[in-house]
Enzyme design. Sequence first.
Site, PDB file in Angstrom:
ATOM      1  CG  ASP A   1      -1.678  -1.177   1.491  1.00 19.87           C
ATOM      2  OD1 ASP A   1      -1.698  -2.057   0.623  1.00 19.87           O
ATOM      3  OD2 ASP A   1      -2.294  -1.264   2.566  1.00 19.87           O
TER       4      ASP A   1
ATOM      5  CD  GLN B   1       2.128  -1.122   5.293  1.00 18.69           C
ATOM      6  OE1 GLN B   1       1.896  -2.182   5.864  1.00 18.69           O
ATOM      7  NE2 GLN B   1       2.563  -0.053   5.945  1.00 18.69           N
TER       8      GLN B   1
ATOM      9  CD1 TRP C   1       2.944  -7.866   3.490  1.00 22.86           C
ATOM     10  CD2 TRP C   1       3.255  -9.327   5.145  1.00 22.86           C
ATOM     11  NE1 TRP C   1       2.371  -7.336   4.629  1.00 22.86           N
ATOM     12  CE2 TRP C   1       2.556  -8.221   5.658  1.00 22.86           C
ATOM     13  CE3 TRP C   1       3.577 -10.388   6.001  1.00 22.86           C
ATOM     14  CZ2 TRP C   1       2.150  -8.139   6.995  1.00 22.86           C
ATOM     15  CZ3 TRP C   1       3.180 -10.298   7.334  1.00 22.86           C
ATOM     16  CH2 TRP C   1       2.474  -9.191   7.811  1.00 22.86           C
TER      17      TRP C   1
ATOM     18  NE  ARG D   1      -5.163  -3.584   8.295  1.00 23.98           N
ATOM     19  CZ  ARG D   1      -5.295  -4.904   8.268  1.00 23.98           C
ATOM     20  NH1 ARG D   1      -6.411  -5.433   7.871  1.00 23.98           N
ATOM     21  NH2 ARG D   1      -4.298  -5.681   8.620  1.00 23.98           N
TER      22      ARG D   1
END
Length: 513
Positions: free
Chosen positions: A73, A89, A97, A191
């Site tokens: 993101d 991110q 990730w 979030r």
Amino acid sequence: MKKSLFYTFAFSLALGLTACSDGDDTYIDKVLAPIKGDSVDINPGDGISDDNYYRELWRPQIHYTPAKNWINDPNGLVYLNGTWHMYYQYNPSGEAWGNMSWGHATSTDLFHWKEQPVALTPDELGYIYSGSAVVDKNNTAGFGENAIVAIYTAHGNREQQCIAYSTDGGMTFTKYSGNPVVRNSTYNDFRDPKVFWDDTYQKWYMIVALGNEHRCQIYASDDLKTWKLSSTFSVSNYSGCNTGCWVCPDMFPITYKGERKYVITVNTSNGHPNANSSGVMYFVGNWNGARFTLDQYDYPLWEDEGLDAYASVTWSNAGDRHVAIAWMNDQLYSGDYPCSPWRSAMTLPREQVLEEYNGRPLMKSTIVKEIEGLAGEWRTAGSLLDVKDAYQLKVPVSLASDCVITLSNGAGNKYKVKVDAQNRELIIDRGGDTGAYSSARFPLSNVRGKLNTDASDVVLNFYVDQSSVEITTDDGSMIMTTLVFPASIYNMLKVDGQTVNAQVRDLARVWSK
């Protein structure tokens, strides 16, 4: 080249990238993996000639990618003193990730990006998940006039909202000692705060997504430190909106039919008409300083008709311009595609306006005007396109009859776009012939997008890079984003069913040492 490489990654299906937790998340030592803020090598091209710098197979030439490692993101988009800041991110430690931090890049034109040291890294409260950034012009928080304040989700045992501040123009941040500023002991998913200042009500407002509950909460504050819940936004009576995991909301004022309206956007992990994929929904209504009242239309409305624009958010402090950018990916295949040493890119930045079409609001998106700084001269496009890095192809077509536009290369990779004149749609064949892929869910042969026009003809703009195609109409009535991984850039053009006068121009690569 094999059509399917089938890379595997441990996090590919259980990503925290913007995926929602399942309620049994446990905060353990690995969450606090040691990461240095300056650990990323932002000069990987030292000793490499300019001809080879950022020249890996499929490396985008006009889209943002970091030198290496995983991104997802866009976060903390803020404009200040001629500089566009894009945080995002980022995993400083690898191509999968993990170790979620805020990477950072800066630009003066939205295309030539300089990768900066990592801005925010995990701490005792958890990973640094998505959020936003604002310029505190009036020093409401007491960190200094024009301080940049980042508002982010700390992802630990629970997701909570925190702030950090920068007094050097966004280059370094100090985390606020009173974090978290919005505590959470209730929700599994809480979030991605997007914060904005409202001049009318002289307050800060924060919209936060509640994931699988398909709701957002809106908070108010005078100082960015103390927040009070104002209201909840949901669309429970629109069943098509209540799918997937709601993440990365945005909220901003915009002019519609001469009136000031507000738009809320919500990214969802699935539910898009194309293959139940990820996408960006938008909602239009009024804002009274406490509650968003939805105008009644046929929701959901989708910002991008394609497969690969997700986690879209807008820049703050950009005046009257509504400039958005998204992560160029989809939860269908997330980390499973064949790039190295980087993994993922951002879309081209888009300028957004809201106009009426068929009695309802239509978010029109065009590529920002700054792309003219990359553009060469227009020339007639023949069957062989003399292109190398990236290019824009302009194809005017009639909506009186169907046609098929095919981009291809010498390796036999093909990207087909059918103009369905009767239904006024584009149908993209992003099947196995387009190039390589790493997930069986990647090839899709029936990706549809509405042209949203009553005109007798339409001009299609293809923005083609080494691993993506973004198609827009001239006025932005439709935008479709798709990833592709051909053996080499598509450099051949064929149009069946109509005679067209296509034009092409080069878009200069943005990377240099």
